[in-house]
Design a protein around this motif. Structure first.
Motif, PDB file in Angstrom:
ATOM      1  N   UNK A  40     -94.379  26.418  54.866  1.00 12.73           N
ATOM      2  CA  UNK A  40     -94.635  25.892  56.203  1.00 12.73           C
ATOM      3  C   UNK A  40     -93.382  25.186  56.698  1.00 12.73           C
ATOM      4  N   UNK A  41     -93.154  25.302  57.988  1.00 12.87           N
ATOM      5  CA  UNK A  41     -92.000  24.708  58.651  1.00 12.87           C
ATOM      6  C   UNK A  41     -92.528  23.691  59.647  1.00 12.87           C
ATOM      7  N   UNK A  42     -92.072  22.456  59.530  1.00 15.29           N
ATOM      8  CA  UNK A  42     -92.451  21.464  60.534  1.00 15.29           C
ATOM      9  C   UNK A  42     -91.267  20.558  60.851  1.00 15.29           C
ATOM     10  N   UNK A  43     -91.300  20.014  62.040  1.00 14.85           N
ATOM     11  CA  UNK A  43     -90.241  19.117  62.497  1.00 14.85           C
ATOM     12  C   UNK A  43     -90.410  17.790  61.774  1.00 14.85           C
ATOM     13  N   UNK A  44     -89.384  17.372  61.062  1.00 16.18           N
ATOM     14  CA  UNK A  44     -89.420  16.117  60.310  1.00 16.18           C
ATOM     15  C   UNK A  44     -88.979  14.966  61.200  1.00 16.18           C
ATOM     16  N   UNK A  45     -89.351  13.768  60.793  1.00 16.17           N
ATOM     17  CA  UNK A  45     -88.886  12.575  61.485  1.00 16.17           C
ATOM     18  C   UNK A  45     -89.619  12.277  62.774  1.00 16.17           C
ATOM     19  N   UNK A  46     -90.753  12.918  62.990  1.00 18.65           N
ATOM     20  CA  UNK A  46     -91.553  12.632  64.176  1.00 18.65           C
ATOM     21  C   UNK A  46     -92.887  12.047  63.737  1.00 18.65           C
ATOM     22  N   UNK A  47     -93.511  11.295  64.614  1.00 19.84           N
ATOM     23  CA  UNK A  47     -94.787  10.653  64.284  1.00 19.84           C
ATOM     24  C   UNK A  47     -95.851  11.701  63.967  1.00 19.84           C
ATOM     25  N   UNK A  48     -95.838  12.784  64.721  1.00 25.71           N
ATOM     26  CA  UNK A  48     -96.829  13.829  64.498  1.00 25.71           C
ATOM     27  C   UNK A  48     -96.188  14.969  63.718  1.00 25.71           C
ATOM     28  N   UNK A  49     -96.886  15.485  62.716  1.00 24.36           N
ATOM     29  CA  UNK A  49     -96.375  16.574  61.888  1.00 24.36           C
ATOM     30  C   UNK A  49     -96.714  17.895  62.577  1.00 24.36           C
ATOM     31  N   UNK A  50     -95.804  18.357  63.429  1.00 22.78           N
ATOM     32  CA  UNK A  50     -96.024  19.565  64.206  1.00 22.78           C
ATOM     33  C   UNK A  50     -95.698  20.791  63.362  1.00 22.78           C
ATOM     34  N   UNK A  51     -96.686  21.650  63.169  1.00 24.70           N
ATOM     35  CA  UNK A  51     -96.511  22.883  62.418  1.00 24.70           C
ATOM     36  C   UNK A  51     -95.783  23.888  63.305  1.00 24.70           C
ATOM     37  N   UNK A  52     -94.541  24.190  62.951  1.00 24.20           N
ATOM     38  CA  UNK A  52     -93.726  25.092  63.765  1.00 24.20           C
ATOM     39  C   UNK A  52     -93.837  26.545  63.327  1.00 24.20           C
ATOM     40  N   UNK A  53     -94.304  26.779  62.122  1.00 26.70           N
ATOM     41  CA  UNK A  53     -94.454  28.150  61.662  1.00 26.70           C
ATOM     42  C   UNK A  53     -94.768  28.214  60.185  1.00 26.70           C
ATOM     43  N   UNK A  54     -95.185  29.408  59.759  1.00 27.29           N
ATOM     44  CA  UNK A  54     -95.457  29.653  58.344  1.00 27.29           C
ATOM     45  C   UNK A  54     -94.826  30.978  57.941  1.00 27.29           C
ATOM     46  N   UNK A  55     -94.410  31.019  56.698  1.00 23.72           N
ATOM     47  CA  UNK A  55     -93.858  32.232  56.107  1.00 23.72           C
ATOM     48  C   UNK A  55     -94.674  32.535  54.861  1.00 23.72           C
ATOM     49  N   UNK A  56     -95.301  33.687  54.863  1.00 24.01           N
ATOM     50  CA  UNK A  56     -96.085  34.161  53.724  1.00 24.01           C
ATOM     51  C   UNK A  56     -95.231  35.218  53.042  1.00 24.01           C
ATOM     52  N   UNK A  57     -94.765  34.936  51.837  1.00 29.18           N
ATOM     53  CA  UNK A  57     -93.821  35.834  51.168  1.00 29.18           C
ATOM     54  C   UNK A  57     -94.330  36.214  49.781  1.00 29.18           C
ATOM     55  N   UNK A  58     -94.195  37.500  49.477  1.00 32.83           N
ATOM     56  CA  UNK A  58     -94.528  38.010  48.143  1.00 32.83           C
ATOM     57  C   UNK A  58     -93.220  38.406  47.462  1.00 32.83           C
ATOM     58  N   UNK A  59     -93.046  37.878  46.272  1.00 32.23           N
ATOM     59  CA  UNK A  59     -91.858  38.187  45.476  1.00 32.23           C
ATOM     60  C   UNK A  59     -92.269  39.039  44.290  1.00 32.23           C
ATOM     61  N   UNK A  60     -91.432  39.980  43.940  1.00 36.15           N
ATOM     62  CA  UNK A  60     -91.631  40.779  42.741  1.00 36.15           C
ATOM     63  C   UNK A  60     -90.551  40.411  41.736  1.00 36.15           C
ATOM     64  N   UNK A  61     -90.895  40.491  40.476  1.00 33.39           N
ATOM     65  CA  UNK A  61     -89.929  40.301  39.393  1.00 33.39           C
ATOM     66  C   UNK A  61     -89.497  41.691  38.947  1.00 33.39           C
ATOM     67  N   UNK A  62     -88.194  41.934  38.969  1.00 34.90           N
ATOM     68  CA  UNK A  62     -87.683  43.251  38.595  1.00 34.90           C
ATOM     69  C   UNK A  62     -86.549  43.120  37.585  1.00 34.90           C
ATOM     70  N   UNK A  63     -86.364  44.195  36.827  1.00 36.73           N
ATOM     71  CA  UNK A  63     -85.212  44.261  35.931  1.00 36.73           C
ATOM     72  C   UNK A  63     -83.986  44.536  36.781  1.00 36.73           C
ATOM     73  N   UNK A  64     -82.967  43.733  36.619  1.00 34.64           N
ATOM     74  CA  UNK A  64     -81.750  43.882  37.415  1.00 34.64           C
ATOM     75  C   UNK A  64     -81.069  45.221  37.146  1.00 34.64           C
ATOM     76  N   UNK A  65     -81.180  45.711  35.947  1.00 32.14           N
ATOM     77  CA  UNK A  65     -80.480  46.935  35.565  1.00 32.14           C
ATOM     78  C   UNK A  65     -80.980  48.166  36.314  1.00 32.14           C
ATOM     79  N   UNK A  66     -82.297  48.239  36.565  1.00 29.50           N
ATOM     80  CA  UNK A  66     -82.826  49.454  37.186  1.00 29.50           C
ATOM     81  C   UNK A  66     -83.806  49.206  38.340  1.00 29.50           C
ATOM     82  N   UNK A  67     -84.082  47.944  38.645  1.00 34.38           N
ATOM     83  CA  UNK A  67     -84.965  47.633  39.764  1.00 34.38           C
ATOM     84  C   UNK A  67     -86.439  47.853  39.512  1.00 34.38           C
ATOM     85  N   UNK A  68     -86.809  48.142  38.285  1.00 38.86           N
ATOM     86  CA  UNK A  68     -88.223  48.372  37.953  1.00 38.86           C
ATOM     87  C   UNK A  68     -88.945  47.047  37.748  1.00 38.86           C
ATOM     88  N   UNK A  69     -90.212  47.036  38.094  1.00 38.20           N
ATOM     89  CA  UNK A  69     -91.027  45.833  37.937  1.00 38.20           C
ATOM     90  C   UNK A  69     -91.056  45.402  36.476  1.00 38.20           C
TER      91      UNK A  69
END
Length: 139
Positions: free
Chosen positions: A94-123
Motif C-alpha cells: 500500500x502507498x500512502x502519503x506520510x506526514x499528514x494527519x489523515x492516512x490517505x491511501x494513494x494506491x495498492x500494488x498486488x504482486x506475485x513473485x516466483x522463485x526461479x533457478x537463475x541458471x535456467x529460469x525454471x521454478x
C-alpha cells in the motif's frame, strides 16, 4: 514482524509535467520496498542468488490508483505477505502519503513473485530459510 514500512520522497524525476507521480514509478517504489522488506528480515535477494542460485521474478503485478502522489510528498510503502506457496508468494503493498494527519491511501500494488533457478529460469521451491524469512512479513 507483521509488515514492513519504508518512506521515499517524491523527486522531480518521479513525476510527469504536472508534478504528479508517473504511474510506472509506483512499480519502482514497490520493488525498492520489497527489497528493503526482505533485507529487514536479515537477508538480501543477493543472498538468495549467491547461496542457492535462486532469484525472485515478478509473475504478476496489478496496480490500483486511488489518489495522486505529488512532487516533494513523502510516500510510505507498506509491504505484507498475503500468500506463500512452495515456489511463489504474493505481497500486498500500500502507498500512502506520510506526514499528514489523515492516512490517505494513494494506491495498492498486488504482486506475485516466483522463485526461479537463475541458471535456467525454471521454478524452484523456496529454501526453508527463505520460507521462514518470508513468513516474517505475514500480515
Amino acid at each position: 514482524m507483521v509488515q514492513h514500512n519504508i518512506d521515499f520522497r517524491i523527486y522531480y524525476e518521479d513525476t510527469d509535467a504536472g508534478g504528479v507521480v508517473y504511474h510506472a514509478r509506483y512499480l519502482a517504489f514497490g520493488e525498492r520496498a520489497r527489497t528493503e522488506a526482505i533485507r529487514a528480515q536479515g537477508h538480501s535477494a543477493a543472498d538468495l542468488l549467491g547461496d542457492f542460485g535462486l532469484a525472485f521474478v515478478v509473475r504478476h503485478a496489478a496496480m490500483d490508483y486511488r489518489a495522486p502522489l505529488r512532487l516533494d510528498d513523502i510516500v510510505c510503502v507498506t509491504t505484507r505477505l498475503t500468500e506463500l506457496g512452495a515456489a511463489s508468494c504474493r505481497l500486498l503493498q500500500t502507498f500512502h502519503r506520510a506526514g499528514t494527519a489523515e492516512k490517505l491511501d494513494c494506491g495498492t500494488l498486488d504482486v506475485r513473485l516466483a522463485c526461479v533457478r537463475a541458471a535456467d529460469g525454471r521454478a524452484a521451491r523456496f529454501p526453508p530459510l527463505w520460507r521462514d524469512l518470508l513468513r516474517g512479513l505475514v500480515g
